[in-house]
Design a protein around this motif. Structure first.
Motif, PDB file in Angstrom:
ATOM      1  N   LEU A 265       0.654  -1.602  -0.115  1.00 40.27           N
ATOM      2  CA  LEU A 265      -0.221  -0.135  -0.053  1.00 40.27           C
ATOM      3  C   LEU A 265       1.156   1.086  -0.223  1.00 40.27           C
ATOM      4  O   LEU A 265       2.327   1.113   0.218  1.00 40.27           O
ATOM      5  CB  LEU A 265      -0.602  -0.062   1.298  1.00 40.27           C
ATOM      6  N   TRP A 266       0.519   2.574  -0.598  1.00 40.01           N
ATOM      7  CA  TRP A 266       0.974   3.913  -0.057  1.00 40.01           C
ATOM      8  C   TRP A 266       0.188   4.957   0.997  1.00 40.01           C
ATOM      9  O   TRP A 266      -1.192   4.363   1.190  1.00 40.01           O
ATOM     10  CB  TRP A 266       1.311   4.187  -1.056  1.00 40.01           C
ATOM     11  N   GLY A 267       0.909   5.831   1.681  1.00 37.84           N
ATOM     12  CA  GLY A 267       0.117   6.430   2.875  1.00 37.84           C
ATOM     13  C   GLY A 267       0.327   7.856   3.203  1.00 37.84           C
ATOM     14  O   GLY A 267       1.521   8.352   1.920  1.00 37.84           O
ATOM     15  N   MET A 268       0.022   8.564   3.643  1.00 44.98           N
ATOM     16  CA  MET A 268      -0.069  10.247   3.385  1.00 44.98           C
ATOM     17  C   MET A 268       0.549  10.421   5.480  1.00 44.98           C
ATOM     18  O   MET A 268       0.212   9.381   5.659  1.00 44.98           O
ATOM     19  CB  MET A 268      -0.904  10.838   2.824  1.00 44.98           C
TER      20      MET A 268
ATOM     21  N   TRP B  77      -2.910   4.829   5.304  1.00 52.56           N
ATOM     22  CA  TRP B  77      -2.480   3.711   4.344  1.00 52.56           C
ATOM     23  C   TRP B  77      -3.973   3.994   3.478  1.00 52.56           C
ATOM     24  O   TRP B  77      -5.215   4.053   4.287  1.00 52.56           O
ATOM     25  CB  TRP B  77      -2.395   2.776   4.948  1.00 52.56           C
ATOM     26  N   PHE B  78      -3.772   3.982   2.301  1.00 51.56           N
ATOM     27  CA  PHE B  78      -4.847   3.729   0.919  1.00 51.56           C
ATOM     28  C   PHE B  78      -5.114   2.316   0.689  1.00 51.56           C
ATOM     29  O   PHE B  78      -3.774   2.052   0.135  1.00 51.56           O
ATOM     30  CB  PHE B  78      -4.994   5.011   0.384  1.00 51.56           C
ATOM     31  N   ARG B  79      -5.818   1.470   0.437  1.00 54.34           N
ATOM     32  CA  ARG B  79      -6.228   0.583   0.834  1.00 54.34           C
ATOM     33  C   ARG B  79      -6.541   0.230  -1.163  1.00 54.34           C
ATOM     34  O   ARG B  79      -7.534   1.570  -1.660  1.00 54.34           O
ATOM     35  CB  ARG B  79      -7.053  -0.156   1.409  1.00 54.34           C
ATOM     36  N   LYS B  80      -6.542  -0.917  -1.905  1.00 54.39           N
ATOM     37  CA  LYS B  80      -6.929  -0.654  -3.228  1.00 54.39           C
ATOM     38  C   LYS B  80      -8.436  -0.392  -3.735  1.00 54.39           C
ATOM     39  O   LYS B  80      -9.087  -0.082  -4.786  1.00 54.39           O
ATOM     40  CB  LYS B  80      -6.752  -2.194  -4.693  1.00 54.39           C
ATOM     41  N   ASP B  81      -9.518  -0.638  -2.353  1.00 54.68           N
ATOM     42  CA  ASP B  81     -10.745  -0.641  -2.305  1.00 54.68           C
ATOM     43  C   ASP B  81     -11.178   0.708  -2.095  1.00 54.68           C
ATOM     44  O   ASP B  81     -12.442   0.404  -1.697  1.00 54.68           O
ATOM     45  CB  ASP B  81     -11.198  -1.691  -2.027  1.00 54.68           C
ATOM     46  N   GLY B  82     -10.623   1.753  -1.857  1.00 50.33           N
ATOM     47  CA  GLY B  82     -10.307   2.254  -1.666  1.00 50.33           C
ATOM     48  C   GLY B  82     -11.288   3.651  -0.329  1.00 50.33           C
ATOM     49  O   GLY B  82     -11.302   4.624   0.479  1.00 50.33           O
ATOM     50  N   SER B  83     -10.841   2.076   0.772  1.00 44.19           N
ATOM     51  CA  SER B  83     -10.450   2.104   2.160  1.00 44.19           C
ATOM     52  C   SER B  83      -9.507   2.717   2.542  1.00 44.19           C
ATOM     53  O   SER B  83      -8.431   2.653   1.863  1.00 44.19           O
ATOM     54  CB  SER B  83     -11.218   0.957   2.761  1.00 44.19           C
ATOM     55  N   ILE B  84      -9.195   2.832   4.207  1.00 42.53           N
ATOM     56  CA  ILE B  84      -8.408   3.699   4.555  1.00 42.53           C
ATOM     57  C   ILE B  84      -7.639   2.668   5.781  1.00 42.53           C
ATOM     58  O   ILE B  84      -9.197   2.319   6.689  1.00 42.53           O
ATOM     59  CB  ILE B  84      -7.593   5.092   5.236  1.00 42.53           C
ATOM     60  N   HIS B  85      -6.833   3.148   5.934  1.00 42.01           N
ATOM     61  CA  HIS B  85      -6.495   2.212   7.823  1.00 42.01           C
ATOM     62  C   HIS B  85      -4.847   2.873   7.670  1.00 42.01           C
ATOM     63  O   HIS B  85      -4.204   3.065   7.607  1.00 42.01           O
ATOM     64  CB  HIS B  85      -5.677   0.332   6.669  1.00 42.01           C
ATOM     65  N   LYS B  86      -6.051   3.451   9.759  1.00 37.04           N
ATOM     66  CA  LYS B  86      -4.104   4.172  10.094  1.00 37.04           C
ATOM     67  C   LYS B  86      -3.131   3.340  10.943  1.00 37.04           C
ATOM     68  O   LYS B  86      -3.643   2.871  11.804  1.00 37.04           O
ATOM     69  CB  LYS B  86      -5.078   5.286  10.759  1.00 37.04           C
TER      70      LYS B  86
END
Length: 69
Positions: free
Chosen positions: A25-28, A45-54
């Motif tokens: 994944l890629w993140g900001m 973190w940005f997932r391919k399905d559009g959801s995020i993970h902090k």
């Protein structure tokens, strides 16, 4: 590194089993917490399905995102 930088897992970060939710994944960087010594970088973190993970990360676990060669 500073807030707003795009990042990915470094080699050391990829080896750590606790980071398996962030593999590929890629993140900001959203915040840098100066008080936290171990994991001061707060990454979204940005997932391919559009959801995020902090997830908080240490400096050695991330590197700046590079484009495909």
């Amino acid at each position: 590194m500073q807030v707003g930088d795009l990042v990915e897992l470094s080699a050391a970060g990829s080896k750590a089993r606790q980071n398996e939710m962030c593999w590929g994944l890629w993140g900001m960087i959203m915040k840098i917490d100066k008080i936290s010594q171990n994991h001061p970088y707060k990454i979204q973190w940005f997932r391919k399905d559009g959801s995020i993970h902090k997830c908080p990360m240490g400096r050695y676990e991330i590197k700046k995102l590079r484009g495909k060669k």
